[in-house]
Design an enzyme around this catalytic site. Structure first.
Site, PDB file in Angstrom:
ATOM      1  CG  ASP A  67      35.589  49.832  16.888  1.00  0.00           C
ATOM      2  OD1 ASP A  67      35.922  49.860  18.086  1.00  0.00           O
ATOM      3  OD2 ASP A  67      34.850  50.690  16.365  1.00  0.00           O
ATOM      4  CG  ASP A 101      37.430  52.109  14.418  1.00  0.00           C
ATOM      5  OD1 ASP A 101      37.023  53.231  14.740  1.00  0.00           O
ATOM      6  OD2 ASP A 101      38.340  51.507  15.045  1.00  0.00           O
ATOM      7  CB  THR A 143      37.132  68.151  16.414  1.00  0.00           C
ATOM      8  OG1 THR A 143      37.862  67.178  17.194  1.00  0.00           O
ATOM      9  CG2 THR A 143      36.142  68.864  17.310  1.00  0.00           C
TER      10      THR A 143
HETATM   11  C1  PRP Z   1      42.524  55.502  14.608  1.00  0.00           C
HETATM   12  C2  PRP Z   1      43.836  54.969  14.075  1.00  0.00           C
HETATM   13  C3  PRP Z   1      44.732  56.168  14.187  1.00  0.00           C
HETATM   14  C4  PRP Z   1      43.788  57.317  13.889  1.00  0.00           C
HETATM   15  C5  PRP Z   1      44.008  57.753  12.477  1.00  0.00           C
HETATM   16  O1  PRP Z   1      42.515  55.519  15.981  1.00  0.00           O
HETATM   17  O2  PRP Z   1      44.299  53.851  14.760  1.00  0.00           O
HETATM   18  O3  PRP Z   1      45.326  56.336  15.467  1.00  0.00           O
HETATM   19  O4  PRP Z   1      42.462  56.813  14.048  1.00  0.00           O
HETATM   20  O5  PRP Z   1      43.273  58.868  12.204  1.00  0.00           O
HETATM   21  P1  PRP Z   1      43.945  60.298  11.931  1.00  0.00           P
HETATM   22  O6  PRP Z   1      45.106  60.054  11.017  1.00  0.00           O
HETATM   23  O7  PRP Z   1      42.840  61.072  11.282  1.00  0.00           O
HETATM   24  O8  PRP Z   1      44.339  60.877  13.243  1.00  0.00           O
HETATM   25  P2  PRP Z   1      41.211  55.916  16.832  1.00  0.00           P
HETATM   26  O9  PRP Z   1      41.215  57.367  17.128  1.00  0.00           O
HETATM   27  O10 PRP Z   1      40.003  55.372  16.143  1.00  0.00           O
HETATM   28  O11 PRP Z   1      41.475  55.209  18.211  1.00  0.00           O
HETATM   29  P3  PRP Z   1      41.572  53.644  18.561  1.00  0.00           P
HETATM   30  O12 PRP Z   1      42.861  53.140  17.984  1.00  0.00           O
HETATM   31  O13 PRP Z   1      41.571  53.662  20.046  1.00  0.00           O
HETATM   32  O14 PRP Z   1      40.375  52.935  17.971  1.00  0.00           O
HETATM   33  N1  URA Z   2      40.849  55.337  11.819  1.00  0.00           N
HETATM   34  C1  URA Z   2      40.526  54.083  11.425  1.00  0.00           C
HETATM   35  O1  URA Z   2      40.595  53.130  12.207  1.00  0.00           O
HETATM   36  N2  URA Z   2      40.116  53.923  10.159  1.00  0.00           N
HETATM   37  C2  URA Z   2      40.034  54.936   9.280  1.00  0.00           C
HETATM   38  O2  URA Z   2      39.662  54.701   8.101  1.00  0.00           O
HETATM   39  C3  URA Z   2      40.377  56.226   9.712  1.00  0.00           C
HETATM   40  C4  URA Z   2      40.798  56.396  10.985  1.00  0.00           C
END
Ligand code: PRP
Ligand code: URA
Length: 209
Positions: A203, A200, A108
């Site tokens: 990661d 990411d 989503t």
């Molecule tokens: C990533 C990033 C942000 C989010 C951005 O986190 O660090 O928090 O996605 O996406 P958005 O603007 O569409 O919400 P993620 O959900 O991958 O979690 P993580 O930091 O635990 O990897």
């Molecule tokens: N979260 C990430 O870590 N990378 C992207 O490009 C988008 C969301």
């Protein structure tokens, strides 16, 4: 309307160029994210208020400036925001640190909350929310709403890379929040990833993929 600042400092641009490279490994990625956060923090604190005090140097009395003593806090959005905390604290070592845990549902793309622990006096602090990526904006918009619901009034948001879609959503949802962006990218792809972006962030910081 609060301000949005897109960083133009050459050191910041250079380091962002390195973290975008797919061959940059976890160790260098982590070090660079921290350094970028430190440099961005330097830029984002340009407008902190100063007062003038009188001190004694070894030679004579002198009037010097000191930060007005407004209390600061840094709140990373877990996980990837953690990578920016050390750099922020290098610049503002007395800041308290809160944590907001949110992950983006891969289907989503909506943020799911799993943790929130803030300094007790957070509502009276100026809070810097940090997350390397502003993609759809869902996570940062939700994190800032969580802070506002707890009474925090002075909020700034700092990200290393933003998509135009996320930046616009953020400006509309929280028009009172100053936003600091390391680089503004082209767009989001069909999976909600920033293009060209860096992949990411979580990661790459923690080496989980
Ligand atoms: C990533 C990033 C942000 C989010 C951005 O986190 O660090 O928090 O996605 O996406 P958005 O603007 O569409 O919400 P993620 O959900 O991958 O979690 P993580 O930091 O635990 O990897
Ligand atoms: N979260 C990430 O870590 N990378 C992207 O490009 C988008 C969301």
């Amino acid at each position: 309307m609060a301000k949005t600042m897109i960083m133009d400092h050459p050191m910041i641009q250079h380091k962002i160029g390195v973290i975008r490279r797919k061959e940059t490994g976890t160790k260098d990625f982590r070090i660079l994210v921290s350094e970028i956060a430190m440099l961005m923090c330097y830029e984002a604190t340009r407008d902190l208020e100063l007062s003038e005090i009188e001190i004694d140097t070894p030679i004579c009395k002198a009037k010097v400036k000191e930060l007005k003593g407004k209390k600061l806090a840094v709140v990373p959005i877990l996980r990837a925001g953690l990578g920016m905390v050390d750099g922020m604290l290098t610049m503002i070592p007395a800041a308290k640190v809160g944590h907001i845990g949110l992950y983006r549902d891969p289907e989503t793309l909506k943020p799911v909350e799993y943790y929130c622990k803030l300094p007790e006096d957070c509502a009276s602090r100026e809070v810097f929310v940090v997350d390397p990526m502003l993609a759809t904006g869902g996570s940062s918009i939700a994190a800032i709403q969580m802070l506002k619901d707890k009474g925090v009034k002075n909020i700034r948001f700092m990200c290393i890379i933003a998509a135009p879609e996320g930046l616009k959503a953020m400006q509309e949802a929280h028009p009172d929040v100053d936003i600091y962006v390391g680089a503004l990218d082209e767009k989001l792809n069909e999976h909600g990833y920033i293009v060209p972006g860096l992949g990411d962030a979580g990661d790459r910081i923690f080496g989980t993929k």
